[in-house]
Design a protein around this motif. Structure first.
Motif, PDB file in Angstrom:
ATOM      1  N   MET A   1       0.824  -1.192   0.000  1.00 46.44           N
ATOM      2  CA  MET A   1       0.000   0.000   0.000  1.00 46.44           C
ATOM      3  C   MET A   1       0.873   1.263   0.000  1.00 46.44           C
ATOM      4  SD  MET A   1      -3.152   0.659  -0.052  1.00 46.44           S
ATOM      5  CE  MET A   1      -4.327   1.915   0.259  1.00 46.44           C
ATOM      6  N   ASN A   2       2.042   1.158   0.611  1.00 46.57           N
ATOM      7  CA  ASN A   2       2.929   2.313   0.652  1.00 46.57           C
ATOM      8  C   ASN A   2       3.418   2.705  -0.744  1.00 46.57           C
ATOM      9  OD1 ASN A   2       2.708   2.633   3.373  1.00 46.57           O
ATOM     10  ND2 ASN A   2       4.481   1.342   3.848  1.00 46.57           N
ATOM     11  N   ILE A   3       3.587   1.700  -1.603  1.00 48.56           N
ATOM     12  CA  ILE A   3       4.083   2.007  -2.943  1.00 48.56           C
ATOM     13  C   ILE A   3       3.055   2.812  -3.731  1.00 48.56           C
ATOM     14  CG2 ILE A   3       3.287  -0.126  -4.034  1.00 48.56           C
ATOM     15  CD1 ILE A   3       6.635   1.589  -4.695  1.00 48.56           C
ATOM     16  N   ILE A   4       1.776   2.599  -3.474  1.00 47.59           N
ATOM     17  CA  ILE A   4       0.730   3.359  -4.175  1.00 47.59           C
ATOM     18  C   ILE A   4       0.832   4.831  -3.797  1.00 47.59           C
ATOM     19  CG2 ILE A   4      -1.753   3.712  -4.382  1.00 47.59           C
ATOM     20  CD1 ILE A   4      -2.081   0.702  -4.180  1.00 47.59           C
ATOM     21  N   PHE A   5       0.989   5.113  -2.513  1.00 48.06           N
ATOM     22  CA  PHE A   5       1.129   6.506  -2.081  1.00 48.06           C
ATOM     23  C   PHE A   5       2.393   7.143  -2.662  1.00 48.06           C
ATOM     24  CE2 PHE A   5      -1.410   4.972   1.681  1.00 48.06           C
ATOM     25  CZ  PHE A   5      -2.598   5.520   1.206  1.00 48.06           C
TER      26      PHE A   5
END
Length: 55
Positions: A1-5
């Protein structure tokens, strides 16, 4: 999920960079005359210069 941000942040920075470049181009007059440069090559009447030296 961090990569999306992270990817959203990078894409927003990239979009802002392109928008800034667009605004700079508009304010500095890059798009003032689009017709003349394309026609200048067709209408030039000067003779080509040659540098032939006799042998």
């Amino acid at each position: 999920m961090n990569i999306i941000f992270f990817m959203i942040g990078i894409s927003l920075l990239l979009a802002l960079g392109f928008f800034g470049a667009f605004l700079w181009a508009m304010r500095s007059g890059q798009q003032d005359d689009l017709y003349t440069p394309s026609m200048r090559i067709l209408l030039e009447d000067s003779e080509p210069t040659t540098t032939d030296t006799p042998a």
